[in-house]
Design a protein around this motif. Structure first.
Motif, PDB file in Angstrom:
ATOM      1  N   LEU A   1      -4.055   4.119  -5.613  1.00  0.00           N
ATOM      2  CA  LEU A   1      -2.939   4.822  -6.256  1.00  0.00           C
ATOM      3  C   LEU A   1      -2.925   6.280  -5.827  1.00  0.00           C
ATOM      4  O   LEU A   1      -3.859   6.798  -5.204  1.00  0.00           O
ATOM      5  CB  LEU A   1      -3.073   4.726  -7.780  1.00  0.00           C
ATOM      6  N   LYS A   2      -1.830   6.947  -6.192  1.00  0.00           N
ATOM      7  CA  LYS A   2      -1.676   8.363  -5.865  1.00  0.00           C
ATOM      8  C   LYS A   2      -2.736   9.162  -6.629  1.00  0.00           C
ATOM      9  O   LYS A   2      -2.904   9.000  -7.830  1.00  0.00           O
ATOM     10  CB  LYS A   2      -0.278   8.840  -6.255  1.00  0.00           C
TER      11      LYS A   2
ATOM     12  N   ARG B   1       0.832  -1.208   0.000  1.00  0.00           N
ATOM     13  CA  ARG B   1       0.000   0.000   0.000  1.00  0.00           C
ATOM     14  C   ARG B   1       0.867   1.258   0.000  1.00  0.00           C
ATOM     15  O   ARG B   1       0.568   2.241  -0.679  1.00  0.00           O
ATOM     16  CB  ARG B   1      -0.936  -0.003   1.214  1.00  0.00           C
ATOM     17  N   MET B   2       1.959   1.222   0.777  1.00  0.00           N
ATOM     18  CA  MET B   2       2.867   2.373   0.792  1.00  0.00           C
ATOM     19  C   MET B   2       3.489   2.588  -0.590  1.00  0.00           C
ATOM     20  O   MET B   2       3.613   3.727  -1.073  1.00  0.00           O
ATOM     21  CB  MET B   2       3.963   2.161   1.850  1.00  0.00           C
ATOM     22  N   HIS B   3       3.826   1.460  -1.221  1.00  0.00           N
ATOM     23  CA  HIS B   3       4.460   1.586  -2.539  1.00  0.00           C
ATOM     24  C   HIS B   3       3.476   2.095  -3.581  1.00  0.00           C
ATOM     25  O   HIS B   3       3.773   3.040  -4.338  1.00  0.00           O
ATOM     26  CB  HIS B   3       5.025   0.228  -2.957  1.00  0.00           C
ATOM     27  N   PHE B   4       2.289   1.510  -3.646  1.00  0.00           N
ATOM     28  CA  PHE B   4       1.331   1.921  -4.676  1.00  0.00           C
ATOM     29  C   PHE B   4       0.801   3.323  -4.435  1.00  0.00           C
ATOM     30  O   PHE B   4       0.357   3.988  -5.383  1.00  0.00           O
ATOM     31  CB  PHE B   4       0.171   0.914  -4.728  1.00  0.00           C
ATOM     32  N   SER B   5       0.837   3.795  -3.192  1.00  0.00           N
ATOM     33  CA  SER B   5       0.370   5.165  -2.932  1.00  0.00           C
ATOM     34  C   SER B   5       1.303   6.214  -3.534  1.00  0.00           C
ATOM     35  O   SER B   5       0.935   7.389  -3.632  1.00  0.00           O
ATOM     36  CB  SER B   5       0.234   5.394  -1.424  1.00  0.00           C
ATOM     37  N   CYS B   6       2.514   5.812  -3.951  1.00  0.00           N
ATOM     38  CA  CYS B   6       3.452   6.752  -4.584  1.00  0.00           C
ATOM     39  C   CYS B   6       3.383   6.679  -6.106  1.00  0.00           C
ATOM     40  O   CYS B   6       4.066   7.450  -6.794  1.00  0.00           O
ATOM     41  CB  CYS B   6       4.888   6.453  -4.140  1.00  0.00           C
TER      42      CYS B   6
ATOM     43  N   VAL C   1      10.567   5.931  -4.126  1.00  0.00           N
ATOM     44  CA  VAL C   1      10.715   5.852  -2.672  1.00  0.00           C
ATOM     45  C   VAL C   1       9.718   6.812  -2.027  1.00  0.00           C
ATOM     46  O   VAL C   1       9.648   7.980  -2.426  1.00  0.00           O
ATOM     47  CB  VAL C   1      12.155   6.198  -2.248  1.00  0.00           C
ATOM     48  N   PRO C   2       8.925   6.382  -1.079  1.00  0.00           N
ATOM     49  CA  PRO C   2       7.979   7.291  -0.420  1.00  0.00           C
ATOM     50  C   PRO C   2       8.699   8.466   0.235  1.00  0.00           C
ATOM     51  O   PRO C   2       9.860   8.365   0.643  1.00  0.00           O
ATOM     52  CB  PRO C   2       7.288   6.393   0.622  1.00  0.00           C
ATOM     53  N   PRO C   3       8.029   9.609   0.343  1.00  0.00           N
ATOM     54  CA  PRO C   3       8.690  10.800   0.893  1.00  0.00           C
ATOM     55  C   PRO C   3       9.167  10.618   2.332  1.00  0.00           C
ATOM     56  O   PRO C   3      10.145  11.233   2.740  1.00  0.00           O
ATOM     57  CB  PRO C   3       7.598  11.873   0.802  1.00  0.00           C
ATOM     58  N   GLY C   4       8.509   9.804   3.098  1.00  0.00           N
ATOM     59  CA  GLY C   4       8.888   9.674   4.498  1.00  0.00           C
ATOM     60  C   GLY C   4      10.098   8.794   4.742  1.00  0.00           C
ATOM     61  O   GLY C   4      10.560   8.682   5.888  1.00  0.00           O
ATOM     62  N   ILE C   5      10.619   8.130   3.750  1.00  0.00           N
ATOM     63  CA  ILE C   5      11.756   7.220   3.926  1.00  0.00           C
ATOM     64  C   ILE C   5      13.050   8.020   3.781  1.00  0.00           C
ATOM     65  O   ILE C   5      13.280   8.636   2.731  1.00  0.00           O
ATOM     66  CB  ILE C   5      11.716   6.081   2.896  1.00  0.00           C
ATOM     67  N   PRO C   6      13.908   8.067   4.785  1.00  0.00           N
ATOM     68  CA  PRO C   6      15.201   8.783   4.631  1.00  0.00           C
ATOM     69  C   PRO C   6      16.092   8.069   3.626  1.00  0.00           C
ATOM     70  O   PRO C   6      15.914   6.876   3.317  1.00  0.00           O
ATOM     71  CB  PRO C   6      15.792   8.758   6.038  1.00  0.00           C
ATOM     72  N   GLU C   7      17.079   8.784   3.128  1.00  0.00           N
ATOM     73  CA  GLU C   7      17.932   8.248   2.061  1.00  0.00           C
ATOM     74  C   GLU C   7      18.738   7.046   2.547  1.00  0.00           C
ATOM     75  O   GLU C   7      18.919   6.072   1.813  1.00  0.00           O
ATOM     76  CB  GLU C   7      18.870   9.350   1.551  1.00  0.00           C
ATOM     77  N   GLU C   8      19.214   7.100   3.766  1.00  0.00           N
ATOM     78  CA  GLU C   8      20.032   5.997   4.244  1.00  0.00           C
ATOM     79  C   GLU C   8      19.208   4.725   4.484  1.00  0.00           C
ATOM     80  O   GLU C   8      19.752   3.617   4.566  1.00  0.00           O
ATOM     81  CB  GLU C   8      20.753   6.374   5.539  1.00  0.00           C
TER      82      GLU C   8
ATOM     83  N   TYR D   1      13.870  -0.933  -0.336  1.00  0.00           N
ATOM     84  CA  TYR D   1      13.829  -1.661  -1.606  1.00  0.00           C
ATOM     85  C   TYR D   1      13.812  -3.179  -1.373  1.00  0.00           C
ATOM     86  O   TYR D   1      13.109  -3.917  -2.088  1.00  0.00           O
ATOM     87  CB  TYR D   1      15.022  -1.278  -2.474  1.00  0.00           C
ATOM     88  N   LEU D   2      14.573  -3.661  -0.407  1.00  0.00           N
ATOM     89  CA  LEU D   2      14.588  -5.104  -0.145  1.00  0.00           C
ATOM     90  C   LEU D   2      13.242  -5.575   0.395  1.00  0.00           C
ATOM     91  O   LEU D   2      12.722  -6.625  -0.024  1.00  0.00           O
ATOM     92  CB  LEU D   2      15.717  -5.441   0.832  1.00  0.00           C
ATOM     93  N   ASP D   3      12.639  -4.776   1.301  1.00  0.00           N
ATOM     94  CA  ASP D   3      11.318  -5.144   1.816  1.00  0.00           C
ATOM     95  C   ASP D   3      10.279  -5.134   0.701  1.00  0.00           C
ATOM     96  O   ASP D   3       9.395  -5.994   0.647  1.00  0.00           O
ATOM     97  CB  ASP D   3      10.903  -4.181   2.922  1.00  0.00           C
ATOM     98  N   LEU D   4      10.362  -4.148  -0.187  1.00  0.00           N
ATOM     99  CA  LEU D   4       9.422  -4.073  -1.303  1.00  0.00           C
ATOM    100  C   LEU D   4       9.604  -5.268  -2.228  1.00  0.00           C
ATOM    101  O   LEU D   4       8.624  -5.843  -2.738  1.00  0.00           O
ATOM    102  CB  LEU D   4       9.614  -2.754  -2.061  1.00  0.00           C
ATOM    103  N   PHE D   5      10.856  -5.656  -2.464  1.00  0.00           N
ATOM    104  CA  PHE D   5      11.114  -6.828  -3.303  1.00  0.00           C
ATOM    105  C   PHE D   5      10.463  -8.072  -2.689  1.00  0.00           C
ATOM    106  O   PHE D   5       9.809  -8.873  -3.391  1.00  0.00           O
ATOM    107  CB  PHE D   5      12.622  -7.020  -3.459  1.00  0.00           C
ATOM    108  N   SER D   6      10.642  -8.227  -1.409  1.00  0.00           N
ATOM    109  CA  SER D   6      10.063  -9.394  -0.734  1.00  0.00           C
ATOM    110  C   SER D   6       8.545  -9.386  -0.818  1.00  0.00           C
ATOM    111  O   SER D   6       7.913 -10.424  -1.087  1.00  0.00           O
ATOM    112  CB  SER D   6      10.506  -9.429   0.736  1.00  0.00           C
TER     113      SER D   6
END
Length: 1121
Positions: A965-966, A769-774, A929-936, A942-947
């Motif tokens: 969707l957004k 849901r976090m991914h598709f909302s972007c 990448v969702p806005p709330g995710i810091p760069e580091e 990405y690994l969690d999304l892949f899984s």
């Protein structure tokens, strides 16, 4: 001429009947003639009769308009007397007889006065001279008048008659040469004030005799005074009376007589007398000392005319006045100081002093020392009129020049402070006009100050002198250095004087001799002014001088460009809500100076600092228009070379091109039959090419949008549908949450997702849901873009040959000789689902030069040419083109390209280019990448999304879930598909290909051997590294599968031994790549590459099964090519 004119305007009324004119008629006639035009033309046919009536009226004793009528005849003598040449002698004879009758009539003070007689003599003489028809009767009548010396009653009339005879003598030289003796006797006899006129008449006769070199006697005259007859020299027009030459003895006696009479002459008479005497004295070789003794004392007269008489004697008799230069200069200087004189006389004295000093300078420099000593102390007074100050400052400037010349001559070689003296004179002289520092720039004080500054600046340099040695000596002088420093201080203290200083430099640049002085001044300003200016809003007042500095190609642009960059940064910092239009105005003026740089300097000299200035302005300047203009300039600086850039930046009024020099543009329709024929094969010489070639050129695409599988097919391929409203619930039990809908609605609607799930499925749904909302819903907002980098080029020779482009003549560089295309527009279209494709605009493009090579065609075809990296020159001749796609479905396809551009000769070129192939790899994007995710934390995301996607694309319980969707209007569901691909490729090739093409999409590397190999390469970064991959890899590999439990059994052949070999290869596992690829608009492609020593097993999962048709070819091209 009495006929009526054809124009519709009312014609002039006919002349009055030819009867004696009354007083009113004469007044009307005189008014008509003075008005001119049609009113005068109506009297044209009556000119002879008008003269007759005028002469008749003059003979009437009681006619009151005699004086007005005489003036009328003189004023309009040309149309009246010359209209009938045949009757001219008779008319003039009648006029002279009328004059004779008037002179012989006694004056009564009422009807006949001396004023009337004098005016009649003047007018008749003027009419005769204008008609150029000499009559002896007029001369005889005038001689009769003057032949009454010492007759006091009519002395004024006799003096006027002498003046009339003198005018006749000037018009007809030597007219009175035979009666010179009689005139001499009359001069000796005359004792009234009319003696001046007699003396001047006799002097004029003597002057003409000497000028014509006539051998006549002026003492022994045998010809009587009256009756008069013209001498033979005029009758024969031979110019020679006799061959005996001048009678020097008699002429010297006459000169001796004339030199005794100056005391009876007025100042004006003295001026005319001396102008006649000096040529006679030089012709008779008289001693100049005679004239000096007689006239030099008049230099001390208070009358400026008498001083002028002495000055006119100096040039022809330099030796006679040797040693008197100091006395003359002292007197002229004193004349300018005498306040009782009118200002015009004081100014005239200074003019004379300057002119006299120049005469002395031309003769001998050493004689100027006394004049210079006086002039250097001749400072303007504060209370002097401004015009007098200006001339005194000019005198000081002249004295400073003389000081330098005396130094060169050695006359003042013992004085080592000459340079300092000149500087002191200049500075002290400007004190009198120091008000220019606070008065407006347009004030007269400012004009006088800078006029003096210019005179001191150029020194002794002549405008017509082409020898640069004087200019170089001026630039090295102390005066020039001092003026440079003063101008810099003036610009720092009085910013309003900057335009005046610019006008001074323009004046220097306008003179070919002083051009280098202007260059040196600008160089001084660049060195000393730029480091001292203060960065504030008042800096804009210095922009006119900055523009002049930018025009000079002899000044390095570094200093000014750095200052302008700092100023733009200042404007950015100081911009605020109360700035108003100040930022726009001053930013635009800075860009104007940058344009001047581009117009007058080579681009390579400016590129680094000017591109930084433009880039900074594009990014940070607060005004939109200035940013856009800076972006245009930056694009031109990067794309357009040399002369073509300057031609494009030229303003219309600066072109200076005559209409005949412009290319002849065809007035025909832009798409004429000839143009259409030329545009057919346009793709053979205009090329649009991909920068990065495709690995797989697929000329087919799988699209199911037209198969017609039912109502939901299009929705599946689109992958997005609107969220449906909640159906009204039918409550069956108060404790039940089961919703029942009508059967018809349940048939058409997709099955509702099952909401029962465990903790693992819940985590997967949260990540999805976090991914598709972007991911934007492209139906309601702009979707994700895919960018294809291309380059446009064209062949110069072919384009020039087909479109008739002539190579320019007189160009210095090879680039300037190349043809160019202007205002190119590329339009794109495609049958593939890529949405609307924006056109691309290219302002300027140079053609590629012809490739001159001696290699044969066969050898050239086999030559190895790099595809991606060409030479720097070739790259500059290609325009970068970015094609932006907004795919509705991730599928390969073709993009059709059409071009519309303008050639240099005005032709509009239109046509189709070769299509651009779009491959499946062009659709590869990184997930958002969702806005709330810091760069580091992005690698972990990405690994969690892949899984989560790996589980969702398998047979997990998430298959019936929908994800908003957004934009909030659309939802998407995941329908996963799986596949495998075995590649018989060594591990090194897999690693190399993955690092080169798939590095941005790798989310994790598993396995210690593979991690060590990939991590040391440094290409794949910012991912999750797993040294121990067994547990995690097994989880991902086996979780959620519907295959038989255990390893995936793949049978490639029927041979059992090969099956055992495959198992052995699988045992030598190196590691695993996890690759996540986003396929717009909302799909995904997942690779799990299990890398072994000599083979790799690629497990593929995707939520868009048609892409599997292209994935096989892509993987084979990626690893097996």
């Amino acid at each position: 001429m009495t006929d009526k004119p054809p124009e519709p305007s009312p014609s002039p009324s006919p002349p009055p009947p030819l009867k004696p004119l009354s007083l009113q008629d004469w007044e009307s006639l005189i008014d008509d003639f003075q008005h001119g035009g049609a009113r005068r033309d109506r009297w044209t046919s009556a000119h002879p009769i008008l003269i007759d009536q005028a002469l008749s009226s003059l003979n009437k004793r009681d006619f009151p308009l005699k004086l007005q009528l005489i003036v009328f005849l003189e004023e309009f003598s040309d149309p009246l007397f010359t209209s009938d040449p045949d009757s001219l002698p008779k008319t003039l004879h009648r006029l002279i007889e009328t004059l004779r009758a008037l002179i012989q009539t006694p004056a009564d003070g009422v009807h006949v006065t001396f004023a009337l007689k004098e005016q009649m003599m003047l007018s008749v003489t003027a009419i005769v001279i204008a008609a150029d028809y000499m009559l002896d009767g007029l001369v005889e009548l005038l001689l009769t008048v003057i032949n009454r010396p010492n007759h006091g009653f009519d002395r004024q009339a006799r003096a006027l008659a002498c003046e009339c005879l003198r005018e006749l003598e000037k018009s007809y030289p030597c007219l009175l040469s035979d009666i010179g003796g009689h005139l001499w006797s009359l001069c000796q006899s005359e004792r009234t004030h009319a003696a001046q006129s007699y003396i001047l008449l006799f002097t004029t006769v003597v002057h003409n005799i000497v000028a014509k070199k006539l051998s006549v006697s002026i003492l022994n005259t045998t010809v009587p005074l009256v009756p008069f007859s013209a001498p033979q020299v005029l009758v024969n027009s031979s110019g020679k009376e006799s061959s005996g030459g001048l009678n020097y003895k008699e002429l010297r006696r006459a000169m001796s007589f004339l030199l005794e009479w100056p005391q009876v002459l007025t100042p004006c008479g003295m001026v005319e007398f001396l102008a006649l005497i000096m040529p006679v004295a030089m012709a008779l070789e008289l001693q100049a000392s005679m004239l000096k003794v007689q006239f030099f004392g008049m230099i001390y007269s208070s009358d400026p005319l008498l001083c002028h008489v002495v000055l006119t004697m100096y040039p022809p008799f330099l030796d006679a006045f040797d040693g008197q230069e100091g006395r003359i200069a002292s007197r002229l200087m004193l004349l300018s100081r005498e306040t009782q004189h009118h200002l015009v006389f004081r100014l005239l004295g200074l003019h004379w002093l300057l002119g006299f000093s120049e005469l002395v300078l031309r003769r001998e420099v050493r004689k100027l020392k006394a004049i210079v000593d006086m002039g250097l102390r001749f400072y303007p007074s504060v209370f002097d009129p401004l015009a007098l100050k200006a001339l005194k400052l000019d005198l000081l400037a002249f004295c400073s020049i003389c000081v330098d010349m005396l130094k060169l001559e050695g006359a003042s070689g013992e004085d080592t402070g000459n340079d300092k003296l000149v500087v002191k004179v200049f500075q002290d002289g400007l004190v009198s006009v120091s008000a220019f520092k606070w008065l407006p720039p347009s004030s007269m004080e400012t004009a006088v100050a800078f006029r003096t500054l210019h005179r001191f600046l150029i020194g002794a340099s002549s405008h017509s002198d082409n020898d640069p040695s004087t200019t170089r000596s001026l630039m090295d002088s102390t005066t020039f250095t001092s003026i440079q420093g003063m101008l810099v201080d003036l610009m720092l203290e009085c910013r309003r004087l900057v335009p005046v200083i610019v006008a001074l430099t323009d004046r220097l640049f306008g003179c070919p001799k002083h051009h280098w002085l202007g260059e040196r001044l600008l160089q001084s300003f660049d060195q000393h002014l730029l480091p001292k200016v203060k960065l504030d809003y008042t800096l804009v007042s210095c922009f006119p001088i900055f523009d002049k500095i930018a025009e000079s190609d002899t000044i390095p642009p570094r200093g000014l460009l750095e200052l302008l960059t700092k100023f733009m940064a200042f404007l950015v910092v100081k911009h605020g809500p109360y700035t108003g239009l100040r930022s726009w105005s001053q930013g635009s003026r800075v860009l104007g100076i940058c344009r001047t740089f581009l117009m007058h300097h080579h681009s390579s000299r400016l590129f680094l600092r000017l591109s930084r200035l433009f880039a900074f302005t594009c990014l940070y300047f607060p005004d939109l228009e200035v940013r856009d203009n800076a972006r245009i300039y930056l694009r031109l600086l990067i794309c357009v070379p040399g002369k073509k850039l300057r031609d494009m930046l030229n303003l219309g009024e600066e072109l200076g091109i005559s209409p005949s020099a412009l290319p002849s543009f065809n007035i025909q329709s832009p798409m004429s039959a000839d143009n259409i024929k030329k545009s057919r094969n346009i793709s053979s010489y205009i090329h649009l090419e991909r920068v990065i070639p495709l690995l797989v050129k697929q000329f087919w695409s799988l699209s199911l949008s037209s198969f017609g599988f039912g109502n939901n097919d299009s929705g599946y391929l689109e992958g997005i549908r609107d969220s449906e409203p909640i159906i009204e619930e039918t409550e069956t039990d108060s404790s039940s949450n089961i919703y029942i809908s009508p059967e018809a609605e349940r048939i058409d609607r997709p099955q509702e997702p099952l909401r029962v799930m465990d903790a693992k499925i819940s985590e997967i749904l949260v990540a999805l849901r976090m991914h598709f909302s972007c991911i934007p819903d492209f139906r309601h907002m702009p979707g994700l873009k895919v960018r294809i980098s291309c380059s446009l080029r064209f062949e110069s020779d072919t384009l020039s040959r087909i479109w008739g482009l002539d190579s320019p003549t007189g160009v210095l560089g090879e680039l300037d000789a190349l043809p160019a295309l202007y205002a190119t527009v590329l339009n794109f279209s495609s049958s593939a689902p890529y949405g609307s494709i924006a056109s691309y605009h290219i302002p300027f493009l140079l053609g590629e030069p012809s490739r001159k090579t001696d290699i044969s065609d066969q050898a050239a075809s086999l030559a190895i040419v790099p595809v991606e990296n060409g030479s720097g020159e070739e790259e500059s001749l290609r325009a970068p083109v970015m094609i932006e796609l907004e795919p509705r479905e991730p599928t390969p396809g073709l993009i059709d390209v059409s071009i519309e551009t303008n050639a240099e000769n005005g032709h509009i070129i239109r046509g189709r280019l070769h299509s651009i192939t779009i491959g499946i790899e062009d659709m590869f994007l990184k997930a958002v990448v969702p806005p709330g995710i810091p760069e580091e934390a992005s690698p972990g995301y990405y690994l969690d999304l892949f899984s989560a996607l790996w589980e969702a694309c398998g047979n997990s319980n998430t298959g019936r879930e929908t994800f908003p969707l957004k934009g909030g209007k659309g939802v998407a569901a995941i329908a996963g598909t799986r596949s495998v691909k075995l590649l018989e490729v060594p591990s090194s090739s897999v690693i190399q290909a993955t690092e080169r093409y798939l590095a941005p999409f790798v989310v994790s590397v598993l396995g210690e051997p593979l991690v060590s190999l990939v991590r040391d390469g440094g290409i794949i970064r910012d991912i999750i590294w797993k040294d121990e991959a067994s547990d995690y890899a097994l989880d991902i590999t086996s979780s959620g599968t519907d295959f038989d439990r255990g390893p995936l059994p793949l049978t490639y052949t029927d041979d059992v031994d090969e099956m055992d070999s495959l198992v052995n290869i699988r045992k030598k596992n190196v590691g695993c790549f996890l690759i996540l690829i986003f396929l717009p608009p909302r799909f995904h492609l997942l690779f799990q590459m299990e890398v072994c020593d000599v083979s790799t097993l690629v497990r593929i999962r995707t939520d868009h099964w048609p892409c599997l048709a292209y994935t096989d070819d892509y993987l084979e091209a990626l690893f097996l090519a």
